[in-house]
Design a protein around this motif. Structure first.
Motif, PDB file in Angstrom:
ATOM      1  N   GLN A 123     -20.714 -53.662 -56.644  1.00 27.26           N
ATOM      2  CA  GLN A 123     -21.429 -53.479 -57.902  1.00 27.26           C
ATOM      3  C   GLN A 123     -22.457 -52.362 -57.749  1.00 27.26           C
ATOM      4  O   GLN A 123     -23.099 -52.241 -56.703  1.00 27.26           O
ATOM      5  CB  GLN A 123     -22.107 -54.779 -58.327  1.00 27.26           C
ATOM      6  N   LEU A 124     -22.572 -51.559 -58.808  1.00 25.31           N
ATOM      7  CA  LEU A 124     -23.499 -50.430 -58.821  1.00 25.31           C
ATOM      8  C   LEU A 124     -24.306 -50.471 -60.118  1.00 25.31           C
ATOM      9  O   LEU A 124     -23.778 -50.840 -61.177  1.00 25.31           O
ATOM     10  CB  LEU A 124     -22.740 -49.099 -58.760  1.00 25.31           C
ATOM     11  N   TRP A 125     -25.562 -50.093 -60.020  1.00 31.25           N
ATOM     12  CA  TRP A 125     -26.367 -49.927 -61.220  1.00 31.25           C
ATOM     13  C   TRP A 125     -26.114 -48.530 -61.773  1.00 31.25           C
ATOM     14  O   TRP A 125     -26.027 -47.573 -61.014  1.00 31.25           O
ATOM     15  CB  TRP A 125     -27.853 -50.114 -60.906  1.00 31.25           C
ATOM     16  N   GLY A 126     -25.944 -48.429 -63.096  1.00 28.58           N
ATOM     17  CA  GLY A 126     -25.646 -47.142 -63.691  1.00 28.58           C
ATOM     18  C   GLY A 126     -26.275 -46.944 -65.049  1.00 28.58           C
ATOM     19  O   GLY A 126     -26.803 -47.876 -65.654  1.00 28.58           O
ATOM     20  N   GLU A 127     -26.207 -45.721 -65.498  1.00 26.63           N
ATOM     21  CA  GLU A 127     -26.641 -45.336 -66.843  1.00 26.63           C
ATOM     22  C   GLU A 127     -25.408 -44.830 -67.575  1.00 26.63           C
ATOM     23  O   GLU A 127     -24.708 -43.943 -67.074  1.00 26.63           O
ATOM     24  CB  GLU A 127     -27.694 -44.224 -66.767  1.00 26.63           C
ATOM     25  N   ILE A 128     -25.133 -45.390 -68.748  1.00 28.74           N
ATOM     26  CA  ILE A 128     -23.952 -44.990 -69.526  1.00 28.74           C
ATOM     27  C   ILE A 128     -24.414 -44.220 -70.756  1.00 28.74           C
ATOM     28  O   ILE A 128     -25.247 -44.698 -71.523  1.00 28.74           O
ATOM     29  CB  ILE A 128     -23.122 -46.215 -69.949  1.00 28.74           C
TER      30      ILE A 128
END
Length: 112
Positions: free
Chosen positions: A34-39
């Motif tokens: 799992q990765l934290w991201g900005e969409i």
């Protein structure tokens, strides 16, 4: 560079092909982590396949950087999943000169 807002928890998945015993294969998606991201949405369009309308939206997903070859570094043909939403990765590049962040260009398709 404006720092991204990594506020979406995304599962990084890869396709695994296994023999089906009849000369073919089945494809199962396996979570790699799992990765934290900005969409950020880009452009969208609608098309029809076999008379069924399909909405396709391009997105830009920024995640923390990882070295080339690391299992946590996204690759084309992998995908991100957020709940029931699926984003198929088409390209990955460094977002900044120091490679602290990666930009993934992906597509989300929805059957209308």
């Amino acid at each position: 560079m404006i720092l991204p807002r990594l506020n979406r928890l995304l599962a990084l998945e890869a396709a695994v092909r296994t023999p089906d015993g009849a000369g073919g294969f089945t494809e199962v998606w396996t979570e790699l982590g799992q990765l934290w991201g900005e969409i950020t949405p880009r452009t969208g369009r609608e098309r029809a396949e076999a008379g069924i309308p399909i909405s396709s939206v391009g997105v830009r997903i920024v995640v923390r950087g990882a070295p080339v070859g690391a299992p946590s570094r996204p690759k084309p043909e992998q995908r991100f999943r957020e709940g029931t939403r699926v984003f198929v990765i088409q390209a990955v590049t460094e977002a900044d000169l120091e490679a602290h962040y990666l930009t993934c260009f992906a597509v989300e398709e929805v059957v209308a």
